[in-house]
Motif scaffolding. Structure first.
Motif, PDB file in Angstrom:
ATOM      1  N   ALA A 118     -58.526 -30.373-107.331  1.00 58.08           N
ATOM      2  CA  ALA A 118     -58.506 -29.766-105.994  1.00 58.08           C
ATOM      3  C   ALA A 118     -58.955 -30.800-104.978  1.00 58.08           C
ATOM      4  O   ALA A 118     -59.493 -31.853-105.336  1.00 58.08           O
ATOM      5  N   PHE A 119     -58.728 -30.494-103.686  1.00 55.60           N
ATOM      6  CA  PHE A 119     -59.072 -31.440-102.625  1.00 55.60           C
ATOM      7  C   PHE A 119     -59.685 -30.685-101.451  1.00 55.60           C
ATOM      8  O   PHE A 119     -59.520 -29.470-101.316  1.00 55.60           O
ATOM      9  N   LEU A 120     -60.383 -31.412-100.624  1.00 57.80           N
ATOM     10  CA  LEU A 120     -60.931 -30.831 -99.402  1.00 57.80           C
ATOM     11  C   LEU A 120     -59.800 -30.341 -98.499  1.00 57.80           C
ATOM     12  O   LEU A 120     -58.782 -31.018 -98.350  1.00 57.80           O
ATOM     13  N   SER A 121     -59.995 -29.183 -97.888  1.00 57.97           N
ATOM     14  CA  SER A 121     -59.012 -28.689 -96.930  1.00 57.97           C
ATOM     15  C   SER A 121     -59.064 -29.545 -95.671  1.00 57.97           C
ATOM     16  O   SER A 121     -60.066 -30.213 -95.387  1.00 57.97           O
ATOM     17  N   GLU A 122     -58.002 -29.527 -94.885  1.00 54.55           N
ATOM     18  CA  GLU A 122     -57.971 -30.326 -93.664  1.00 54.55           C
ATOM     19  C   GLU A 122     -59.043 -29.873 -92.682  1.00 54.55           C
ATOM     20  O   GLU A 122     -59.672 -30.696 -92.014  1.00 54.55           O
ATOM     21  N   ASP A 123     -59.289 -28.555 -92.601  1.00 54.73           N
ATOM     22  CA  ASP A 123     -60.331 -28.053 -91.704  1.00 54.73           C
ATOM     23  C   ASP A 123     -61.699 -28.610 -92.087  1.00 54.73           C
ATOM     24  O   ASP A 123     -62.478 -29.021 -91.222  1.00 54.73           O
ATOM     25  N   ARG A 124     -61.993 -28.617 -93.390  1.00 58.01           N
ATOM     26  CA  ARG A 124     -63.286 -29.146 -93.839  1.00 58.01           C
ATOM     27  C   ARG A 124     -63.384 -30.638 -93.553  1.00 58.01           C
ATOM     28  O   ARG A 124     -64.439 -31.132 -93.152  1.00 58.01           O
ATOM     29  N   ILE A 125     -62.302 -31.353 -93.782  1.00 58.95           N
ATOM     30  CA  ILE A 125     -62.312 -32.796 -93.513  1.00 58.95           C
ATOM     31  C   ILE A 125     -62.597 -33.056 -92.044  1.00 58.95           C
ATOM     32  O   ILE A 125     -63.442 -33.898 -91.702  1.00 58.95           O
ATOM     33  N   PHE A 126     -61.915 -32.351 -91.157  1.00 55.87           N
ATOM     34  CA  PHE A 126     -62.143 -32.549 -89.724  1.00 55.87           C
ATOM     35  C   PHE A 126     -63.599 -32.249 -89.367  1.00 55.87           C
ATOM     36  O   PHE A 126     -64.231 -32.989 -88.603  1.00 55.87           O
ATOM     37  N   TYR A 127     -64.130 -31.175 -89.901  1.00 56.49           N
ATOM     38  CA  TYR A 127     -65.496 -30.777 -89.567  1.00 56.49           C
ATOM     39  C   TYR A 127     -66.515 -31.809 -90.050  1.00 56.49           C
ATOM     40  O   TYR A 127     -67.409 -32.226 -89.303  1.00 56.49           O
ATOM     41  N   ILE A 128     -66.380 -32.214 -91.319  1.00 56.96           N
ATOM     42  CA  ILE A 128     -67.321 -33.190 -91.881  1.00 56.96           C
ATOM     43  C   ILE A 128     -67.174 -34.539 -91.177  1.00 56.96           C
ATOM     44  O   ILE A 128     -68.168 -35.181 -90.823  1.00 56.96           O
ATOM     45  N   LEU A 129     -65.928 -34.965 -90.973  1.00 53.57           N
ATOM     46  CA  LEU A 129     -65.683 -36.241 -90.304  1.00 53.57           C
ATOM     47  C   LEU A 129     -66.262 -36.247 -88.893  1.00 53.57           C
ATOM     48  O   LEU A 129     -66.847 -37.254 -88.457  1.00 53.57           O
ATOM     49  N   HIS A 130     -66.131 -35.136 -88.202  1.00 51.24           N
ATOM     50  CA  HIS A 130     -66.668 -35.042 -86.841  1.00 51.24           C
ATOM     51  C   HIS A 130     -68.183 -35.248 -86.840  1.00 51.24           C
ATOM     52  O   HIS A 130     -68.723 -35.993 -86.015  1.00 51.24           O
ATOM     53  N   GLY A 131     -68.871 -34.615 -87.785  1.00 53.78           N
ATOM     54  CA  GLY A 131     -70.319 -34.785 -87.873  1.00 53.78           C
ATOM     55  C   GLY A 131     -70.722 -36.206 -88.208  1.00 53.78           C
ATOM     56  O   GLY A 131     -71.693 -36.748 -87.663  1.00 53.78           O
ATOM     57  N   ILE A 132     -69.970 -36.850 -89.138  1.00 56.11           N
ATOM     58  CA  ILE A 132     -70.253 -38.246 -89.472  1.00 56.11           C
ATOM     59  C   ILE A 132     -70.084 -39.121 -88.234  1.00 56.11           C
ATOM     60  O   ILE A 132     -70.907 -40.004 -87.964  1.00 56.11           O
ATOM     61  N   CYS A 133     -69.017 -38.854 -87.473  1.00 56.99           N
ATOM     62  CA  CYS A 133     -68.764 -39.635 -86.261  1.00 56.99           C
ATOM     63  C   CYS A 133     -69.883 -39.456 -85.226  1.00 56.99           C
ATOM     64  O   CYS A 133     -70.278 -40.415 -84.565  1.00 56.99           O
ATOM     65  N   LEU A 134     -70.396 -38.248 -85.099  1.00 56.21           N
ATOM     66  CA  LEU A 134     -71.491 -38.012 -84.158  1.00 56.21           C
ATOM     67  C   LEU A 134     -72.740 -38.787 -84.579  1.00 56.21           C
ATOM     68  O   LEU A 134     -73.447 -39.360 -83.736  1.00 56.21           O
ATOM     69  N   GLY A 135     -73.013 -38.812 -85.893  1.00 59.62           N
ATOM     70  CA  GLY A 135     -74.145 -39.599 -86.380  1.00 59.62           C
ATOM     71  C   GLY A 135     -73.944 -41.079 -86.138  1.00 59.62           C
ATOM     72  O   GLY A 135     -74.866 -41.789 -85.704  1.00 59.62           O
ATOM     73  N   LEU A 136     -72.731 -41.577 -86.397  1.00 61.56           N
ATOM     74  CA  LEU A 136     -72.430 -42.990 -86.150  1.00 61.56           C
ATOM     75  C   LEU A 136     -72.546 -43.325 -84.670  1.00 61.56           C
ATOM     76  O   LEU A 136     -73.061 -44.396 -84.306  1.00 61.56           O
ATOM     77  N   LYS A 137     -72.077 -42.425 -83.821  1.00 57.59           N
ATOM     78  CA  LYS A 137     -72.159 -42.684 -82.379  1.00 57.59           C
ATOM     79  C   LYS A 137     -73.618 -42.806 -81.940  1.00 57.59           C
ATOM     80  O   LYS A 137     -73.960 -43.670 -81.115  1.00 57.59           O
ATOM     81  N   ALA A 138     -74.485 -41.971 -82.493  1.00 61.11           N
ATOM     82  CA  ALA A 138     -75.911 -42.068 -82.168  1.00 61.11           C
ATOM     83  C   ALA A 138     -76.461 -43.432 -82.563  1.00 61.11           C
ATOM     84  O   ALA A 138     -77.244 -44.044 -81.822  1.00 61.11           O
ATOM     85  N   ILE A 139     -76.035 -43.930 -83.726  1.00 62.66           N
ATOM     86  CA  ILE A 139     -76.475 -45.251 -84.192  1.00 62.66           C
ATOM     87  C   ILE A 139     -75.907 -46.355 -83.314  1.00 62.66           C
ATOM     88  O   ILE A 139     -76.633 -47.260 -82.874  1.00 62.66           O
ATOM     89  N   HIS A 140     -74.609 -46.280 -83.019  1.00 65.35           N
ATOM     90  CA  HIS A 140     -73.960 -47.314 -82.209  1.00 65.35           C
ATOM     91  C   HIS A 140     -74.497 -47.314 -80.780  1.00 65.35           C
ATOM     92  O   HIS A 140     -74.625 -48.377 -80.162  1.00 65.35           O
ATOM     93  N   ASP A 141     -74.807 -46.140 -80.256  1.00 66.35           N
ATOM     94  CA  ASP A 141     -75.339 -46.053 -78.888  1.00 66.35           C
ATOM     95  C   ASP A 141     -76.699 -46.731 -78.754  1.00 66.35           C
ATOM     96  O   ASP A 141     -77.096 -47.131 -77.656  1.00 66.35           O
ATOM     97  N   GLN A 142     -77.412 -46.869 -79.874  1.00 70.31           N
ATOM     98  CA  GLN A 142     -78.709 -47.567 -79.869  1.00 70.31           C
ATOM     99  C   GLN A 142     -78.548 -49.066 -80.086  1.00 70.31           C
ATOM    100  O   GLN A 142     -79.530 -49.802 -80.137  1.00 70.31           O
ATOM    101  N   GLY A 143     -77.277 -49.509 -80.225  1.00 73.72           N
ATOM    102  CA  GLY A 143     -77.038 -50.937 -80.413  1.00 73.72           C
ATOM    103  C   GLY A 143     -77.106 -51.396 -81.852  1.00 73.72           C
ATOM    104  O   GLY A 143     -77.237 -52.593 -82.123  1.00 73.72           O
ATOM    105  N   TYR A 144     -76.994 -50.443 -82.795  1.00 72.48           N
ATOM    106  CA  TYR A 144     -77.055 -50.786 -84.211  1.00 72.48           C
ATOM    107  C   TYR A 144     -75.762 -50.379 -84.913  1.00 72.48           C
ATOM    108  O   TYR A 144     -74.938 -49.649 -84.370  1.00 72.48           O
ATOM    109  N   ALA A 145     -75.588 -50.865 -86.143  1.00 75.02           N
ATOM    110  CA  ALA A 145     -74.495 -50.444 -87.019  1.00 75.02           C
ATOM    111  C   ALA A 145     -75.099 -50.081 -88.365  1.00 75.02           C
ATOM    112  O   ALA A 145     -76.095 -50.671 -88.798  1.00 75.02           O
ATOM    113  N   HIS A 146     -74.489 -49.106 -89.049  1.00 77.11           N
ATOM    114  CA  HIS A 146     -75.031 -48.646 -90.331  1.00 77.11           C
ATOM    115  C   HIS A 146     -74.836 -49.697 -91.419  1.00 77.11           C
ATOM    116  O   HIS A 146     -75.725 -49.964 -92.221  1.00 77.11           O
ATOM    117  N   ARG A 147     -73.631 -50.270 -91.490  1.00 78.18           N
ATOM    118  CA  ARG A 147     -73.250 -51.356 -92.396  1.00 78.18           C
ATOM    119  C   ARG A 147     -73.095 -50.950 -93.873  1.00 78.18           C
ATOM    120  O   ARG A 147     -72.657 -51.775 -94.675  1.00 78.18           O
TER     121      ARG A 147
END
Length: 305
Positions: A118-147
């Motif tokens: 089985a695989f993740l549904s597209e709705d779940r992927i969008f939701y999870i990806l959106h949250g990851i992006c928000l976390g990354l944006k918080a990191i990038h906005d501070q001038g850092y990268a997760h790496r």
């Protein structure tokens, strides 16, 4: 650095004047262990990460991870509750007290589904990806990268809320490389701290005159999205077979043919997996595209398969 830590015979530890009961081991890595503990004062469960420090440089790196956690108070970045340094003979251990997230990692979920064909549904992927992006944006906005973004470094909390963890590889987003010696230093650091199958192409063969920026994370984000869509990272099998990941990432990625996901999601993936990092979008652009493709992504409820 936190208050003195003591361990009693009944498995009670004290960190920053609060006591915690040892429950069980949760896992271990190359230089760290994670235990489940319960707060005596609040009855909550926590994950206690113990980092082995063999020398002063190890202690410095452990404290760097603490400092990175302290920079953020964001719903998509794992919170550091407390920490301390513990002397154990000639060595030290850095103890980081973190929230315990019952859902486990994103990789746990991807792997469990894959095992059931089985695989993740597209709705779940969008939701999870959106949250990851928000976390990354918080990191990038501070001038850092997760790496070191990868599915095992993303926890899934309640209602699929993703939390970025393992901030030990974080450093300043913009790195100006001037000269062969500096290029080799960056390349050697990346080889040690950035997981090979999620490492951006520009970190394998660092040019003697270049600028590396936060878009290393965008490549890794693309690899994470690929794993959510297809059950494994795009370069996981190449690494497992012993072939050259460094060579493979220099070529444009091939997205498997499928009718499971929309063309919009596949195009979003392709936009992240661009070999030339100067042509990759920044995280704000990825977020904008996400919200155009799926306008209700922030507020949607998700259902686990």
């Amino acid at each position: 650095m936190g208050s003195t830590l003591c361990i009693c015979s009944r498995g009670v530890i004290t960190i920053e004047n609060k006591r915690y009961l040892f429950i069980q081991k949760l896992g271990e890595g190359g230089f760290s262990y994670v235990d489940l503990v319960e707060g005596v004062h609040d009855g909550r469960f926590y994950a206690l990460k113990r980092i082995l420090c063999h020398d002063r440089e190890d202690r410095k790196e452990a404290l760097h991870e603490v400092e990175m956690h302290r920079l953020f108070n964001h719903p998509n970045v794992l919170t550091l509750e407390a920490h301390c340094m513990m002397e154990k003979g000639p060595k030290w251990e850095a103890w980081l007290l973190l929230p315990f997230v019952r859902g486990g990692t994103l990789w746990n979920e991807v792997e469990a589904l894959r095992d059931k064909n089985a695989f993740l549904s597209e709705d779940r992927i969008f939701y999870i990806l959106h949250g990851i992006c928000l976390g990354l944006k918080a990191i990038h906005d501070q001038g850092y990268a997760h790496r070191d973004l990868k599915p095992t470094n993303v926890l899934l909390g309640d209602d699929d809320q993703p939390l970025l963890m393992d901030l030990g590889s974080m450093n300043h987003a913009r790195i100006e490389v001037n000269g062969t010696r500096q290029a080799m230093a960056v390349q050697d650091w990346a080889a040690q701290r950035c997981t090979i199958s999620y490492r951006a192409p520009e970190l394998f063969n660092v040019s003697s005159s270049c600028v590396i920026d936060d878009r290393t994370d965008i490549w890794s984000l693309g690899c994470v999205l690929y794993s959510m869509m297809f059950g494994e990272g795009p370069y996981d099998m190449i690494f497992q077979k012993g072939d050259s990941v460094a060579l493979a990432v220099q070529n444009s990625i091939s997205i498997p043919e499928n009718n499971r996901y929309s063309q919009g999601l596949q195009s979003l993936l392709s936009s992240m997996m661009v070999v030339n990092h100067m042509e990759r979008p920044h995280i704000s652009t990825i977020l904008n595209h996400l919200e155009v493709l799926h306008p209700n992504v922030d507020g949607q409820a998700t259902t686990r398969i």
